[in-house]
Design a protein around this motif. Structure first.
Motif, PDB file in Angstrom:
ATOM      1  N   HIS A  63       0.832  -1.200   0.000  1.00  0.00           N
ATOM      2  CA  HIS A  63       0.000   0.000   0.000  1.00  0.00           C
ATOM      3  C   HIS A  63       0.869   1.253   0.000  1.00  0.00           C
ATOM      4  N   ALA A  64       1.903   1.268   0.834  1.00  0.00           N
ATOM      5  CA  ALA A  64       2.805   2.419   0.882  1.00  0.00           C
ATOM      6  C   ALA A  64       3.540   2.598  -0.440  1.00  0.00           C
ATOM      7  N   GLY A  65       3.947   1.476  -1.051  1.00  0.00           N
ATOM      8  CA  GLY A  65       4.644   1.563  -2.326  1.00  0.00           C
ATOM      9  C   GLY A  65       3.785   2.170  -3.416  1.00  0.00           C
ATOM     10  N   HIS A  66       2.503   1.772  -3.459  1.00  0.00           N
ATOM     11  CA  HIS A  66       1.600   2.354  -4.442  1.00  0.00           C
ATOM     12  C   HIS A  66       1.387   3.844  -4.188  1.00  0.00           C
ATOM     13  N   LEU A  67       1.260   4.234  -2.933  1.00  0.00           N
ATOM     14  CA  LEU A  67       1.052   5.646  -2.634  1.00  0.00           C
ATOM     15  C   LEU A  67       2.287   6.478  -2.947  1.00  0.00           C
ATOM     16  N   LEU A  68       3.464   5.960  -2.593  1.00  0.00           N
ATOM     17  CA  LEU A  68       4.700   6.703  -2.853  1.00  0.00           C
ATOM     18  C   LEU A  68       4.941   6.889  -4.343  1.00  0.00           C
ATOM     19  N   SER A  69       4.536   5.910  -5.132  1.00  0.00           N
ATOM     20  CA  SER A  69       4.715   6.012  -6.582  1.00  0.00           C
ATOM     21  C   SER A  69       3.547   6.719  -7.251  1.00  0.00           C
ATOM     22  N   THR A  70       2.593   7.170  -6.446  1.00  0.00           N
ATOM     23  CA  THR A  70       1.387   7.890  -6.900  1.00  0.00           C
ATOM     24  C   THR A  70       0.557   7.057  -7.872  1.00  0.00           C
ATOM     25  N   VAL A  71       0.698   5.738  -7.823  1.00  0.00           N
ATOM     26  CA  VAL A  71      -0.079   4.866  -8.698  1.00  0.00           C
ATOM     27  C   VAL A  71      -1.475   4.638  -8.129  1.00  0.00           C
ATOM     28  N   GLY A  72      -1.563   4.548  -6.811  1.00  0.00           N
ATOM     29  CA  GLY A  72      -2.836   4.264  -6.173  1.00  0.00           C
ATOM     30  C   GLY A  72      -2.682   3.164  -5.139  1.00  0.00           C
ATOM     31  N   GLY A  73      -3.784   2.729  -4.572  1.00  0.00           N
ATOM     32  CA  GLY A  73      -3.754   1.779  -3.480  1.00  0.00           C
ATOM     33  C   GLY A  73      -3.650   0.328  -3.879  1.00  0.00           C
ATOM     34  N   GLY A  74      -3.792   0.003  -5.164  1.00  0.00           N
ATOM     35  CA  GLY A  74      -3.708  -1.393  -5.578  1.00  0.00           C
ATOM     36  C   GLY A  74      -4.852  -2.219  -5.011  1.00  0.00           C
ATOM     37  N   LYS A  75      -4.531  -3.373  -4.410  1.00  0.00           N
ATOM     38  CA  LYS A  75      -5.541  -4.270  -3.857  1.00  0.00           C
ATOM     39  C   LYS A  75      -5.879  -3.937  -2.419  1.00  0.00           C
ATOM     40  N   THR A  76      -5.315  -2.865  -1.893  1.00  0.00           N
ATOM     41  CA  THR A  76      -5.544  -2.477  -0.503  1.00  0.00           C
ATOM     42  C   THR A  76      -6.159  -1.086  -0.450  1.00  0.00           C
ATOM     43  N   GLU A  77      -6.690  -0.728   0.712  1.00  0.00           N
ATOM     44  CA  GLU A  77      -7.282   0.592   0.912  1.00  0.00           C
ATOM     45  C   GLU A  77      -7.248   0.932   2.394  1.00  0.00           C
ATOM     46  N   PRO A  78      -7.326   2.224   2.745  1.00  0.00           N
ATOM     47  CA  PRO A  78      -7.362   2.593   4.165  1.00  0.00           C
ATOM     48  C   PRO A  78      -8.705   2.200   4.774  1.00  0.00           C
ATOM     49  N   SER A  79      -8.682   1.887   6.048  1.00  0.00           N
ATOM     50  CA  SER A  79      -9.904   1.426   6.697  1.00  0.00           C
ATOM     51  C   SER A  79     -10.822   2.559   7.119  1.00  0.00           C
ATOM     52  N   ASN A  80     -10.300   3.775   7.270  1.00  0.00           N
ATOM     53  CA  ASN A  80     -11.166   4.909   7.612  1.00  0.00           C
ATOM     54  C   ASN A  80     -10.550   6.210   7.106  1.00  0.00           C
ATOM     55  N   LEU A  81     -11.231   7.315   7.327  1.00  0.00           N
ATOM     56  CA  LEU A  81     -10.799   8.604   6.783  1.00  0.00           C
ATOM     57  C   LEU A  81      -9.468   9.060   7.373  1.00  0.00           C
ATOM     58  N   GLY A  82      -9.233   8.763   8.626  1.00  0.00           N
ATOM     59  CA  GLY A  82      -7.977   9.179   9.256  1.00  0.00           C
ATOM     60  C   GLY A  82      -6.772   8.555   8.574  1.00  0.00           C
ATOM     61  N   TYR A  83      -6.868   7.271   8.291  1.00  0.00           N
ATOM     62  CA  TYR A  83      -5.761   6.597   7.609  1.00  0.00           C
ATOM     63  C   TYR A  83      -5.672   7.022   6.141  1.00  0.00           C
ATOM     64  N   ALA A  84      -6.800   7.436   5.558  1.00  0.00           N
ATOM     65  CA  ALA A  84      -6.760   7.967   4.196  1.00  0.00           C
ATOM     66  C   ALA A  84      -5.982   9.280   4.157  1.00  0.00           C
ATOM     67  N   LEU A  85      -6.165  10.109   5.186  1.00  0.00           N
ATOM     68  CA  LEU A  85      -5.405  11.354   5.264  1.00  0.00           C
ATOM     69  C   LEU A  85      -3.919  11.081   5.471  1.00  0.00           C
ATOM     70  N   LEU A  86      -3.604  10.064   6.257  1.00  0.00           N
ATOM     71  CA  LEU A  86      -2.212   9.659   6.412  1.00  0.00           C
ATOM     72  C   LEU A  86      -1.634   9.201   5.074  1.00  0.00           C
ATOM     73  N   GLY A  87      -2.473   8.550   4.274  1.00  0.00           N
ATOM     74  CA  GLY A  87      -2.038   8.140   2.944  1.00  0.00           C
ATOM     75  C   GLY A  87      -1.742   9.324   2.045  1.00  0.00           C
TER      76      GLY A  87
END
Length: 211
Positions: A63-87
């Protein structure tokens, strides 16, 4: 590793790009692992998109690799809005890392080119030639400053022994007192003596007789 290879053109051509690439990959991989451990440190921060199960450490790193490469979350996603903001913070960090990586490569290769250009200029301007100090020494000062900013340029070699930067800087300019003072500001700050600068250059050698 490169010192163990046969003394062929490939060794001198490849050593600089390989060293620089290894540093860049270590840097990017370290940041990706770090962000993956941050996400994994929170309970169910990253979940599988289809099942909703906790992604675990591997999933968090993915998940971190997809976010760092700005590709997206792939097969994973944040469980709530707080973790989405961290993403979002992770993704912005990835944009910064990509920009700095390009700047790192560009500054290193430009420093190598400037150093080789100075060595070529030195071939046609001996210390006794009129205008030597006013044209060559300022460029040497600029190159030393660039090498302190991009020290990995010193790992670049060349099939032509007279274009190998660390050794030729010492052999070419050590006879001039002012140049030795400038060279003493190189990375690792060698002693401003012929012996001190020679020992400094030997640290970048690929074989006992070449640098």
């Amino acid at each position: 590793m490169f010192r163990r290879l046969p003394d062929r053109r490939f060794r001198h051509i490849a050593v600089g790009p390989v060293v620089m690439s290894a540093v860049a990959l270590w840097w990017v991989a370290g940041i990706g692992m770090g962000w993956g451990m941050i996400f994994n440190g929170f309970d169910r921060a990253v979940i599988m998109s289809k099942s909703g199960a906790d992604a675990g450490l591997v999933g968090a790193i993915s998940h971190a690799g997809h976010l760092l490469s700005t590709v997206g979350g792939g097969k994973t996603e944040p469980s709530n809005l707080g973790y989405a903001l961290l993403g979002v913070v992770c993704a912005v960090n990835g944009m910064v890392v990509l920009t700095l990586s390009v700047s790192f490569v560009l500054s290193t290769t430009q420093t190598v080119s400037n150093g080789r250009g100075l060595l070529l200029l030195q071939r046609v301007m001996a210390p006794g030639v009129a205008g030597y100090r006013s044209s060559v020494l300022p460029q040497l000062a600029t190159l030393v400053a660039q090498l302190n900013t991009a020290p990995f340029a010193l790992f670049y070699s060349h099939p032509d022994p007279e274009m190998r930067l660390p050794r030729m800087l010492v052999e070419t300019f050590c006879s001039d007192d002012a140049a030795r003072v400038l060279l003493s500001s190189l990375p690792q700050e060698p002693e401003p003596t012929i012996e001190g600068l020679s020992c400094w250059a030997q640290a970048y050698r690929l074989s006992p007789r070449s640098v």
